[in-house]
Design a protein around this motif. Structure first.
Motif, PDB file in Angstrom:
ATOM      1  N   ASN A 105       0.803  -1.221   0.000  1.00 18.36           N
ATOM      2  CA  ASN A 105       0.000   0.000   0.000  1.00 18.36           C
ATOM      3  C   ASN A 105       0.834   1.268   0.000  1.00 18.36           C
ATOM      4  N   SER A 106       2.028   1.217   0.591  1.00 15.88           N
ATOM      5  CA  SER A 106       2.865   2.412   0.656  1.00 15.88           C
ATOM      6  C   SER A 106       4.323   2.011   0.797  1.00 15.88           C
ATOM      7  N   SER A 107       5.218   2.936   0.430  1.00 16.23           N
ATOM      8  CA  SER A 107       6.657   2.683   0.490  1.00 16.23           C
ATOM      9  C   SER A 107       7.377   3.918   0.987  1.00 16.23           C
ATOM     10  N   ALA A 108       8.420   3.694   1.787  1.00 16.86           N
ATOM     11  CA  ALA A 108       9.306   4.768   2.230  1.00 16.86           C
ATOM     12  C   ALA A 108      10.722   4.229   2.057  1.00 16.86           C
ATOM     13  N   ILE A 109      11.399   4.672   1.013  1.00 14.52           N
ATOM     14  CA  ILE A 109      12.649   4.022   0.629  1.00 14.52           C
ATOM     15  C   ILE A 109      13.788   5.022   0.466  1.00 14.52           C
ATOM     16  N   ILE A 110      14.982   4.544   0.755  1.00  9.00           N
ATOM     17  CA  ILE A 110      16.216   5.272   0.468  1.00  9.00           C
ATOM     18  C   ILE A 110      16.919   4.520  -0.647  1.00  9.00           C
ATOM     19  N   LEU A 111      17.182   5.197  -1.749  1.00  6.54           N
ATOM     20  CA  LEU A 111      17.728   4.531  -2.924  1.00  6.54           C
ATOM     21  C   LEU A 111      19.246   4.582  -2.953  1.00  6.54           C
ATOM     22  N   PRO A 112      19.873   3.533  -3.483  1.00  8.64           N
ATOM     23  CA  PRO A 112      21.327   3.580  -3.686  1.00  8.64           C
ATOM     24  C   PRO A 112      21.666   4.595  -4.768  1.00  8.64           C
ATOM     25  N   ASP A 113      22.846   5.163  -4.695  1.00 10.67           N
ATOM     26  CA  ASP A 113      23.230   6.219  -5.634  1.00 10.67           C
ATOM     27  C   ASP A 113      23.303   5.747  -7.078  1.00 10.67           C
ATOM     28  N   ASP A 114      23.633   4.472  -7.295  1.00 11.01           N
ATOM     29  CA  ASP A 114      23.870   3.988  -8.655  1.00 11.01           C
ATOM     30  C   ASP A 114      22.647   3.333  -9.295  1.00 11.01           C
ATOM     31  N   ILE A 115      21.473   3.472  -8.693  1.00 11.68           N
ATOM     32  CA  ILE A 115      20.292   2.826  -9.252  1.00 11.68           C
ATOM     33  C   ILE A 115      19.863   3.546 -10.532  1.00 11.68           C
TER      34      ILE A 115
END
Length: 222
Positions: A105-115
């Motif tokens: 239903n929901s997401s709270a994410i920290i992405l890697p720099d190289d994505i």
């Protein structure tokens, strides 16, 4: 001790002494025990509002190639145990992309720099229409032109230098904000749909919202 042969009243009294986390662990023992817990403790399970699913963690040791399978298996079991009522939320705070899971239903994410944009897209294909997505990333990146992320109801971009064309093409998504001063806004009288603009030294904010669906919105603008 043949617990399954006890009268229902006795089983209920015993289950009531357990914490929900303990009942969850107990449900791993067998399918019969899991179904019994769900039937007798339904009133407690229905009170669960949120289930947080953390991404890969260094606390647990397992083959990285099996990460997706393991997390998917855990999520599937939790979804079968608690049912569709809770808000299933993916949270990540590490250097790996978030898992691609159904019924989120929901997401709270920290992405890697190289994505890459394609890799980010693949994280949401199983649950494309989420209610709320928070993306936290330090570096500049672009989303795909027709990204499924734009199908979310509320999109919150933190420390994200997103391309301006991307923002302007996501007109159906509503953007959340924290500290921006939205002093410039326009409300369409026919349906209560509004738009707000805020410009700071480092960011440009463009927000589309509905006064009818979110009457409290006026508390955030001047």
């Amino acid at each position: 001790m043949k617990f399954l042969s006890f009268p229902t009243l006795v089983q209920r009294e015993i289950f009531d002494t357990f914490e929900l986390s303990e009942l969850l662990i107990l449900s791993f023992c067998s399918k019969k025990l899991k179904y019994l817990i769900q039937a007798i403790q339904k009133h407690r399970l229905n009170k669960v509002e949120t289930v947080n699913l953390d991404g890969p963690s260094h606390i647990y040791a397992y083959d990285k190639e099996q990460t997706g399978v393991i997390i998917e298996g855990i999520h599937t079991f939790l979804y079968q145990f608690f049912g569709p009522s809770p808000d299933y939320r993916v949270c990540t705070n590490n250097s790996q992309p978030p898992p691609n899971l159904k019924n989120i239903n929901s997401s709270a994410i920290i992405l890697p720099d190289d994505i890459t944009a394609e890799e980010l897209e693949n994280c949401f294909t199983a649950s494309p229409k989420q209610e709320y997505i928070v993306i936290n990333k330090k570096t500049t990146h672009k989303l795909l032109p027709n990204s499924v992320i734009y199908d979310t109801d509320y999109l919150n971009l933190l420390r994200c230098d997103v391309d301006g064309e991307d923002v302007l093409s996501a007109t159906d998504a509503r953007y959340k904000w924290n500290t921006a001063d939205f002093s410039h806004h326009l409300i369409r009288s026919s349906d209560g749909v509004g738009a707000s603009i805020a410009i700071t030294q480092n960011h440009f904010y463009f927000v589309v919202w509905s006064e009818i669906e979110n009457p409290e919105i006026m508390n955030h603008i001047k």
